[in-house]
Design a protein around this motif. Structure first.
Motif, mmCIF file in Angstrom:
data_model
loop_
_atom_site.group_PDB
_atom_site.id
_atom_site.type_symbol
_atom_site.label_atom_id
_atom_site.label_comp_id
_atom_site.label_asym_id
_atom_site.label_seq_id
_atom_site.Cartn_x
_atom_site.Cartn_y
_atom_site.Cartn_z
ATOM 1 N N LYS A 35 0.539 -0.816 -0.210
ATOM 2 C CA LYS A 35 -0.012 0.082 -0.034
ATOM 3 C C LYS A 35 1.056 1.982 0.306
ATOM 4 N N ASP A 36 1.492 1.150 0.654
ATOM 5 C CA ASP A 36 2.876 2.331 0.829
ATOM 6 C C ASP A 36 3.414 2.786 -0.186
ATOM 7 N N ILE A 37 3.881 1.587 -1.294
ATOM 8 C CA ILE A 37 4.948 1.528 -2.669
ATOM 9 C C ILE A 37 3.304 2.129 -3.640
ATOM 10 N N TYR A 38 2.650 2.216 -3.161
ATOM 11 C CA TYR A 38 1.298 2.115 -4.594
ATOM 12 C C TYR A 38 0.952 3.517 -4.188
ATOM 13 N N ASN A 39 0.539 3.883 -2.841
ATOM 14 C CA ASN A 39 0.803 5.184 -2.556
ATOM 15 C C ASN A 39 1.941 6.044 -3.006
ATOM 16 N N LYS A 40 3.104 5.920 -2.966
ATOM 17 C CA LYS A 40 4.470 6.176 -3.678
ATOM 18 C C LYS A 40 4.691 6.556 -4.926
ATOM 19 N N HIS A 41 4.136 5.098 -5.463
ATOM 20 C CA HIS A 41 4.315 5.190 -6.475
ATOM 21 C C HIS A 41 6.045 4.696 -7.048
ATOM 22 N N SER A 42 6.442 4.211 -5.976
ATOM 23 C CA SER A 42 8.079 4.769 -5.757
ATOM 24 C C SER A 42 8.208 3.076 -5.076
ATOM 25 N N THR A 43 9.138 2.627 -5.344
ATOM 26 C CA THR A 43 9.994 1.772 -4.478
ATOM 27 C C THR A 43 10.957 2.190 -3.739
ATOM 28 N N ARG A 44 11.001 3.301 -3.577
ATOM 29 C CA ARG A 44 12.429 3.960 -3.354
ATOM 30 C C ARG A 44 12.400 3.687 -1.238
ATOM 31 N N GLY A 45 13.367 3.886 -1.254
ATOM 32 C CA GLY A 45 13.988 3.434 0.384
ATOM 33 C C GLY A 45 12.672 2.105 0.774
ATOM 34 N N ILE A 46 12.446 1.164 0.422
ATOM 35 C CA ILE A 46 11.808 0.284 0.666
ATOM 36 C C ILE A 46 12.583 -0.897 -0.132
ATOM 37 N N ASN A 47 13.193 -2.225 0.748
ATOM 38 C CA ASN A 47 13.829 -3.517 -0.214
ATOM 39 C C ASN A 47 12.798 -4.083 0.596
ATOM 40 N N PRO A 48 13.531 -5.494 -0.696
ATOM 41 C CA PRO A 48 11.984 -6.313 -1.440
ATOM 42 C C PRO A 48 12.838 -7.442 -0.357
ATOM 43 N N THR A 49 13.311 -7.467 0.638
ATOM 44 C CA THR A 49 14.216 -8.721 0.827
ATOM 45 C C THR A 49 13.315 -9.406 1.708
ATOM 46 N N PRO A 50 12.525 -8.999 2.743
ATOM 47 C CA PRO A 50 11.669 -9.422 3.362
ATOM 48 C C PRO A 50 10.997 -10.553 2.183
ATOM 49 N N PHE A 51 10.454 -10.217 1.021
ATOM 50 C CA PHE A 51 8.874 -10.606 -0.040
ATOM 51 C C PHE A 51 9.865 -12.011 -0.696
ATOM 52 N N ILE A 52 11.217 -11.558 -0.640
ATOM 53 C CA ILE A 52 12.031 -12.975 -2.225
ATOM 54 C C ILE A 52 12.451 -13.509 -0.836
ATOM 55 N N GLY A 53 13.059 -12.931 0.571
ATOM 56 C CA GLY A 53 13.633 -14.150 1.372
ATOM 57 C C GLY A 53 12.738 -15.167 1.758
ATOM 58 N N GLY A 54 11.108 -14.722 2.047
ATOM 59 C CA GLY A 54 9.364 -15.496 1.937
ATOM 60 C C GLY A 54 9.151 -16.283 1.426
ATOM 61 N N ILE A 55 9.720 -16.034 -0.167
ATOM 62 C CA ILE A 55 9.745 -17.113 -1.060
ATOM 63 C C ILE A 55 10.494 -17.928 -0.577
ATOM 64 N N ALA A 56 11.532 -17.287 -0.642
ATOM 65 C CA ALA A 56 12.791 -18.794 -0.406
ATOM 66 C C ALA A 56 12.588 -19.724 0.877
ATOM 67 N N LEU A 57 12.232 -19.015 2.309
ATOM 68 C CA LEU A 57 11.752 -19.514 3.126
ATOM 69 C C LEU A 57 11.220 -20.429 3.251
ATOM 70 N N GLY A 58 10.072 -19.795 2.475
ATOM 71 C CA GLY A 58 8.615 -20.588 2.323
ATOM 72 C C GLY A 58 8.749 -21.601 1.304
ATOM 73 N N ILE A 59 9.352 -21.855 0.565
ATOM 74 C CA ILE A 59 9.854 -23.152 0.170
ATOM 75 C C ILE A 59 10.852 -24.059 0.431
ATOM 76 N N LEU A 60 11.352 -23.558 1.388
ATOM 77 C CA LEU A 60 12.293 -24.756 2.558
ATOM 78 C C LEU A 60 11.519 -25.285 3.795
ATOM 79 N N ASN A 61 11.251 -24.524 3.699
ATOM 80 C CA ASN A 61 9.787 -24.797 4.986
ATOM 81 C C ASN A 61 9.099 -25.604 4.901
ATOM 82 N N LEU A 62 8.330 -25.626 3.103
ATOM 83 C CA LEU A 62 7.199 -26.135 2.898
ATOM 84 C C LEU A 62 7.591 -27.919 2.883
ATOM 85 N N LYS A 63 9.598 -27.537 2.150
ATOM 86 C CA LYS A 63 10.209 -29.409 2.264
ATOM 87 C C LYS A 63 10.337 -29.731 3.702
ATOM 88 N N TYR A 64 10.368 -29.095 4.134
ATOM 89 C CA TYR A 64 10.595 -29.246 5.571
ATOM 90 C C TYR A 64 9.253 -29.662 6.338
#
Length: 224
Positions: A35-64
């Motif tokens: 929502k913050d990204i949409y309001n600013k129409h920009s990702t400046r100052g926002i890190n995508p690590t939680p999302f990308i890391g969430g995908i990776a950890l989700g896959i590994l936790n699914l395996k577990y």
């Protein structure tokens, strides 16, 4: 610790149930970042690590979860993978440099996932459950503490706006609840993991309140 565990025993079911529901709610905290990204129409100052890391950890936790034959864990991580893919696509849509901000870290994350899944295919089944769980713990804590790699920059600039508040606050709450549950179970592995996770998340929440950033300061002055 034993006496505290005995005192909390009557609340074991309640704490476990609340922790599970709050964990599921945590997955939706990314909506506030989007929502913050949409309001600013920009990702400046926002890190995508939680999302990308969430995908990776989700896959590994699914395996577990498949290793443990745990239906609840399997369902939760399928949801986590799906939601973080949606968040990552949303981030990609507004990213100024899509290669540096999204594609490069995404490739790195998938490379790590491939290596760990490859290791799981060759590891002795007798050792796999513990060692795979240990690897997941290390990666989870690394993801939680990732924003702190810029700690010196945050303090010198007095700006912690790069730390997503909603995700970090929910992580603080979730790790605290699972810490209490670990104490009830007297599970040392769970206690250590969630103590470190709670302290990492709490530190970031404190930084957010100490250094809200220029945008927050400006909006407060404008409101005044």
């Amino acid at each position: 610790m034993d006496s505290l565990s005995e005192y909390l025993q009557p609340y074991k079911g309640l704490v476990g149930e609340v922790a599970s529901y709050v964990t599921i709610l945590q997955f939706f905290s990314g909506c506030f970042v989007c929502k913050d990204i949409y309001n600013k129409h920009s990702t400046r100052g926002i890190n995508p690590t939680p999302f990308i890391g969430g995908i990776a950890l989700g896959i590994l936790n699914l395996k577990y979860g498949l290793l443990l034959s745990d239906p609840a864990m399997i369902k939760v991580n399928i949801a986590a993978i799906f939601l973080n893919i949606v968040y990552s696509l949303f981030f990609y849509q507004f990213a100024e440099d899509k290669v540096i901000e999204v594609l490069k870290p995404l490739s790195f994350a998938f490379a790590i996932v491939a290596v760990i899944l490859g290791y799981a295919g060759f590891e002795n089944p007798d050792n796999l459950e513990f060692r795979f769980g240990f690897i997941l713990t290390v990666l989870s804590l690394a993801l939680l503490g990732a924003p702190l790699k810029d700690l010196r920059k945050i303090i010198s600039n007095r700006d912690a706006s790069s730390i997503p508040f909603s995700i970090t606050f929910m992580a603080t709450l979730v790790t605290f609840l699972w810490l209490i549950y670990g104490v009830i179970l007297l599970n040392t592995f769970m206690i250590i993991q969630n103590t470190i996770g709670f302290l990492l998340s709490l530190t970031q929440v404190i930084l957010i309140f100490l250094y809200p950033g220029r945008e927050s300061s400006n909006s407060s002055q404008n409101s005044s």
